[in-house]
Motif scaffolding. Structure first.
Motif, PDB file in Angstrom:
ATOM      1  N   LEU A 178      23.875  13.415  69.368  1.00  0.00           N
ATOM      2  CA  LEU A 178      24.491  12.512  68.393  1.00  0.00           C
ATOM      3  C   LEU A 178      25.487  13.278  67.536  1.00  0.00           C
ATOM      4  CD1 LEU A 178      24.648   9.820  66.821  1.00  0.00           C
ATOM      5  CD2 LEU A 178      22.702  10.620  65.459  1.00  0.00           C
ATOM      6  N   GLN A 179      26.708  12.775  67.452  1.00  0.00           N
ATOM      7  CA  GLN A 179      27.719  13.368  66.587  1.00  0.00           C
ATOM      8  C   GLN A 179      28.363  12.288  65.733  1.00  0.00           C
ATOM      9  OE1 GLN A 179      30.460  15.657  69.031  1.00  0.00           O
ATOM     10  NE2 GLN A 179      29.095  17.432  68.960  1.00  0.00           N
ATOM     11  N   VAL A 180      28.525  12.599  64.449  1.00  0.00           N
ATOM     12  CA  VAL A 180      29.084  11.649  63.498  1.00  0.00           C
ATOM     13  C   VAL A 180      30.240  12.333  62.760  1.00  0.00           C
ATOM     14  CG1 VAL A 180      28.645  10.204  61.483  1.00  0.00           C
ATOM     15  CG2 VAL A 180      26.830  10.551  63.188  1.00  0.00           C
ATOM     16  N   TRP A 181      31.398  11.682  62.762  1.00  0.00           N
ATOM     17  CA  TRP A 181      32.545  12.213  62.039  1.00  0.00           C
ATOM     18  C   TRP A 181      32.691  11.468  60.719  1.00  0.00           C
ATOM     19  CZ3 TRP A 181      32.287  11.887  67.248  1.00  0.00           C
ATOM     20  CH2 TRP A 181      32.668  13.006  67.996  1.00  0.00           C
ATOM     21  N   THR A 182      32.824  12.211  59.628  1.00  0.00           N
ATOM     22  CA  THR A 182      33.106  11.618  58.319  1.00  0.00           C
ATOM     23  C   THR A 182      34.417  12.216  57.810  1.00  0.00           C
ATOM     24  OG1 THR A 182      32.068  13.275  56.878  1.00  0.00           O
ATOM     25  CG2 THR A 182      30.617  11.641  57.904  1.00  0.00           C
ATOM     26  N   ASN A 183      34.867  11.764  56.655  1.00  0.00           N
ATOM     27  CA  ASN A 183      36.090  12.326  56.087  1.00  0.00           C
ATOM     28  C   ASN A 183      35.895  13.766  55.607  1.00  0.00           C
ATOM     29  OD1 ASN A 183      37.651  10.013  56.478  1.00  0.00           O
ATOM     30  ND2 ASN A 183      36.911   9.095  54.566  1.00  0.00           N
ATOM     31  N   GLN A 184      34.640  14.177  55.440  1.00  0.00           N
ATOM     32  CA  GLN A 184      34.368  15.509  54.908  1.00  0.00           C
ATOM     33  C   GLN A 184      33.874  16.501  55.964  1.00  0.00           C
ATOM     34  OE1 GLN A 184      32.941  12.669  53.320  1.00  0.00           O
ATOM     35  NE2 GLN A 184      34.787  12.620  52.016  1.00  0.00           N
ATOM     36  N   GLN A 185      33.170  16.002  56.982  1.00  0.00           N
ATOM     37  CA  GLN A 185      32.513  16.942  57.893  1.00  0.00           C
ATOM     38  C   GLN A 185      32.150  16.285  59.222  1.00  0.00           C
ATOM     39  OE1 GLN A 185      28.033  16.160  56.049  1.00  0.00           O
ATOM     40  NE2 GLN A 185      29.154  17.987  55.440  1.00  0.00           N
ATOM     41  N   LEU A 186      31.828  17.160  60.170  1.00  0.00           N
ATOM     42  CA  LEU A 186      31.227  16.716  61.421  1.00  0.00           C
ATOM     43  C   LEU A 186      29.727  16.890  61.298  1.00  0.00           C
ATOM     44  CD1 LEU A 186      31.049  15.982  64.457  1.00  0.00           C
ATOM     45  CD2 LEU A 186      31.471  18.406  64.949  1.00  0.00           C
ATOM     46  N   GLN A 187      28.990  15.816  61.504  1.00  0.00           N
ATOM     47  CA  GLN A 187      27.537  15.877  61.476  1.00  0.00           C
ATOM     48  C   GLN A 187      26.999  15.808  62.901  1.00  0.00           C
ATOM     49  OE1 GLN A 187      26.209  12.658  58.989  1.00  0.00           O
ATOM     50  NE2 GLN A 187      26.827  13.678  57.092  1.00  0.00           N
ATOM     51  N   SER A 188      26.104  16.726  63.197  1.00  0.00           N
ATOM     52  CA  SER A 188      25.438  16.753  64.495  1.00  0.00           C
ATOM     53  C   SER A 188      23.940  16.831  64.240  1.00  0.00           C
ATOM     54  CB  SER A 188      25.927  17.961  65.306  1.00  0.00           C
ATOM     55  OG  SER A 188      25.396  17.963  66.601  1.00  0.00           O
ATOM     56  N   PRO A 189      23.369  15.749  63.711  1.00  0.00           N
ATOM     57  CA  PRO A 189      22.001  15.799  63.181  1.00  0.00           C
ATOM     58  C   PRO A 189      20.947  16.132  64.228  1.00  0.00           C
ATOM     59  CG  PRO A 189      22.788  13.527  63.313  1.00  0.00           C
ATOM     60  CD  PRO A 189      23.965  14.407  63.590  1.00  0.00           C
ATOM     61  N   ASP A 190      20.096  17.086  63.875  1.00  0.00           N
ATOM     62  CA  ASP A 190      18.969  17.434  64.727  1.00  0.00           C
ATOM     63  C   ASP A 190      17.996  16.250  64.769  1.00  0.00           C
ATOM     64  OD1 ASP A 190      17.093  19.538  66.052  1.00  0.00           O
ATOM     65  OD2 ASP A 190      15.904  18.568  64.488  1.00  0.00           O
ATOM     66  N   LEU A 191      17.572  15.881  65.959  1.00  0.00           N
ATOM     67  CA  LEU A 191      16.669  14.744  66.125  1.00  0.00           C
ATOM     68  C   LEU A 191      15.302  15.161  66.646  1.00  0.00           C
ATOM     69  CD1 LEU A 191      19.221  12.245  67.748  1.00  0.00           C
ATOM     70  CD2 LEU A 191      18.546  12.415  65.345  1.00  0.00           C
ATOM     71  N   SER A 192      15.045  16.475  66.648  1.00  0.00           N
ATOM     72  CA  SER A 192      13.801  16.948  67.250  1.00  0.00           C
ATOM     73  C   SER A 192      12.820  17.559  66.250  1.00  0.00           C
ATOM     74  CB  SER A 192      14.102  17.986  68.334  1.00  0.00           C
ATOM     75  OG  SER A 192      14.747  19.122  67.768  1.00  0.00           O
ATOM     76  N   LEU A 193      13.295  18.019  65.105  1.00  0.00           N
ATOM     77  CA  LEU A 193      12.408  18.707  64.167  1.00  0.00           C
ATOM     78  C   LEU A 193      11.757  17.764  63.169  1.00  0.00           C
ATOM     79  CD1 LEU A 193      14.452  21.952  63.472  1.00  0.00           C
ATOM     80  CD2 LEU A 193      12.473  21.669  64.964  1.00  0.00           C
ATOM     81  N   TRP A 194      12.556  17.102  62.329  1.00  0.00           N
ATOM     82  CA  TRP A 194      11.972  16.176  61.347  1.00  0.00           C
ATOM     83  C   TRP A 194      12.925  15.025  61.042  1.00  0.00           C
ATOM     84  CZ3 TRP A 194      12.478  21.471  59.863  1.00  0.00           C
ATOM     85  CH2 TRP A 194      13.606  21.757  59.123  1.00  0.00           C
ATOM     86  N   PRO A 195      13.434  14.319  62.035  1.00  0.00           N
ATOM     87  CA  PRO A 195      14.326  13.190  61.737  1.00  0.00           C
ATOM     88  C   PRO A 195      13.591  12.113  60.940  1.00  0.00           C
ATOM     89  CG  PRO A 195      13.619  13.110  64.020  1.00  0.00           C
ATOM     90  CD  PRO A 195      13.162  14.431  63.485  1.00  0.00           C
ATOM     91  N   SER A 196      14.246  11.633  59.900  1.00  0.00           N
ATOM     92  CA  SER A 196      13.672  10.584  59.058  1.00  0.00           C
ATOM     93  C   SER A 196      14.442   9.297  59.293  1.00  0.00           C
ATOM     94  CB  SER A 196      13.750  10.986  57.584  1.00  0.00           C
ATOM     95  OG  SER A 196      13.222   9.968  56.758  1.00  0.00           O
ATOM     96  N   ILE A 197      13.743   8.273  59.745  1.00  0.00           N
ATOM     97  CA  ILE A 197      14.365   6.994  60.090  1.00  0.00           C
ATOM     98  C   ILE A 197      13.578   5.881  59.408  1.00  0.00           C
ATOM     99  CG2 ILE A 197      15.057   5.454  61.958  1.00  0.00           C
ATOM    100  CD1 ILE A 197      14.951   7.950  63.819  1.00  0.00           C
ATOM    101  N   ASN A 198      14.247   5.158  58.531  1.00  0.00           N
ATOM    102  CA  ASN A 198      13.615   4.051  57.802  1.00  0.00           C
ATOM    103  C   ASN A 198      12.334   4.486  57.090  1.00  0.00           C
ATOM    104  OD1 ASN A 198      15.631   2.260  58.675  1.00  0.00           O
ATOM    105  ND2 ASN A 198      14.496   1.778  60.554  1.00  0.00           N
ATOM    106  N   GLY A 199      12.406   5.670  56.479  1.00  0.00           N
ATOM    107  CA  GLY A 199      11.266   6.148  55.704  1.00  0.00           C
ATOM    108  C   GLY A 199      10.160   6.788  56.514  1.00  0.00           C
ATOM    109  N   ARG A 200      10.323   6.875  57.831  1.00  0.00           N
ATOM    110  CA  ARG A 200       9.316   7.502  58.688  1.00  0.00           C
ATOM    111  C   ARG A 200       9.858   8.796  59.267  1.00  0.00           C
ATOM    112  NH1 ARG A 200       6.441   3.791  63.003  1.00  0.00           N
ATOM    113  NH2 ARG A 200       5.196   5.685  63.056  1.00  0.00           N
ATOM    114  N   VAL A 201       9.020   9.797  59.348  1.00  0.00           N
ATOM    115  CA  VAL A 201       9.401  11.088  59.909  1.00  0.00           C
ATOM    116  C   VAL A 201       8.849  11.201  61.323  1.00  0.00           C
ATOM    117  CG1 VAL A 201       9.106  13.582  59.721  1.00  0.00           C
ATOM    118  CG2 VAL A 201       9.571  12.228  57.684  1.00  0.00           C
TER     119      VAL A 201
END
Length: 341
Positions: free
Chosen positions: A265-288
């Motif tokens: 997963l890669q996300v481009w913003t006006n400030q940075q490129l985000q490549s969020p890790d999804l294997s260690l502790w991804p938090s989605i809708n309040g759940r880890v």
């Protein structure tokens, strides 16, 4: 554990709160944090009645079955000792201690009080590392020839640890643990050098070469010079930045590489490129999810069963401290440190 099977535990790390509170059969019964505003927000969010401003006050709470200790690194030993002496099952975020002697004392204390002690070596629960371990353990790689671990972190993060904890204990300890886990062998000698700017406790960079009893040679590297505008792959509610991590294993039959910087997963913003890790502790809708959840579930399952973890044993965590101490000594003396004894 209570007779109903509900565990009562304490923790402070934001990601750990969400991970523990939603595990089946576990009651998040108490929390401690010196920040009153944060403490109130946590209690309201998770419906916690017992709140403390001091960790030792919480440790004295006899209604708790288990404690998850995620306080600043330099507080681990004193707080862990207090918890174990009071007969609490204990999970401690790495590092367990800053010296091998302290780690061994805590290990012996847990045994003498008949309680479980587990250390947060999270990569043992991450899917890629766990799968690779299963292949090595099955003999598919043959004999291990070499192991290379790289763990370079954001430059801007260094000031937060510079005078609190040594780089070896903050970052390199993960790769020392993986080396012990994958190889199933003992480290017999260590060579190491560090790079320093200023007179901080921690060096800005460290490189170590380790020889194992089975013949494998390991190279471990960690530094704090990843530029500010590098891809952001660690995104949480308490910290964000880049950990440029890579692991390479060479065996006589197979070789493998894990690249921790490249997320699907890669996300481009006006400030940075985000490549969020999804294997260690991804938090989605309040759940880890991910390795952190698996790690905490393993610990609390061990508390319920009364059995030590088959994934993360405290003996290995203490041995990793002995090796870490040898790396620090090799840097200080510019000599080869023997660990044969």
């Amino acid at each position: 554990m209570t007779s109903s099977g509900t565990g009562r535990c304490w923790q402070v790390r934001p990601t750990s709160r969400s991970g523990v509170g939603r595990l089946p059969g576990v009651e998040l019964a108490a929390v401690a944090d010196p920040d009153r505003e944060l403490l109130d927000r946590i209690a309201t969010c998770h419906g916690i009645e017992s709140c403390y401003r001091d960790a030792l006050a919480l440790i004295d709470d006899d209604s708790l079955d288990a404690i998850i200790l995620a306080t600043p690194d330099e507080q681990h030993v004193s707080q862990a000792m207090a918890a174990l002496e009071r007969g609490r099952h204990l999970f401690v975020e790495k590092p367990l201690a800053s010296t091998w002697e302290e780690g061994r004392e805590l290990q012996q204390l847990a045994v003498s009080h008949g309680v479980l002690l587990q250390v947060g070596m999270i990569l043992r629960y991450e899917a890629s590392h766990r799968w690779l371990y299963s292949q090595i353990e099955a003999g598919l790689f043959g004999d291990l020839v070499s192991f290379r671990g790289q763990r370079n972190c954001s430059r801007r993060s260094f000031q937060g640890i510079a005078d609190r904890i040594h780089t070896v204990h903050r970052t390199l300890i993960h790769d020392i643990d993986l080396l012990l886990w994958f190889s199933g062998s003992q480290v017999i000698s260590v060579m190491a050098m560090d790079y320093r700017q200023g007179s901080h406790l921690s060096p800005n960079g460290c490189l170590a070469m380790l020889k194992l009893a089975n013949g494998c040679v390991a190279q471990l590297e960690s530094s704090w010079y990843v530029p500010d505008h590098s891809p952001v792959n660690v995104i949480s509610d308490h910290w964000s930045g880049c950990i440029d991590a890579e692991l390479a294993v060479v065996g006589t039959q197979r070789s493998a590489r894990i690249n921790g910087l490249q997320s699907p997963l890669q996300v481009w913003t006006n400030q940075q490129l985000q490549s969020p890790d999804l294997s260690l502790w991804p938090s989605i809708n309040g759940r880890v999810f991910g390795a952190l959840r698996e790690q905490l579930a393993d610990f609390l399952g061990c508390v319920a069963s009364g059995q030590s973890s088959k994934v993360a044993d405290v003996k290995s965590a203490v041995e990793a401290l002995r090796i870490a101490q040898a790396v620090v000594e090799a840097c200080r003396t510019n000599t080869v440190v023997s660990l044969n004894s």
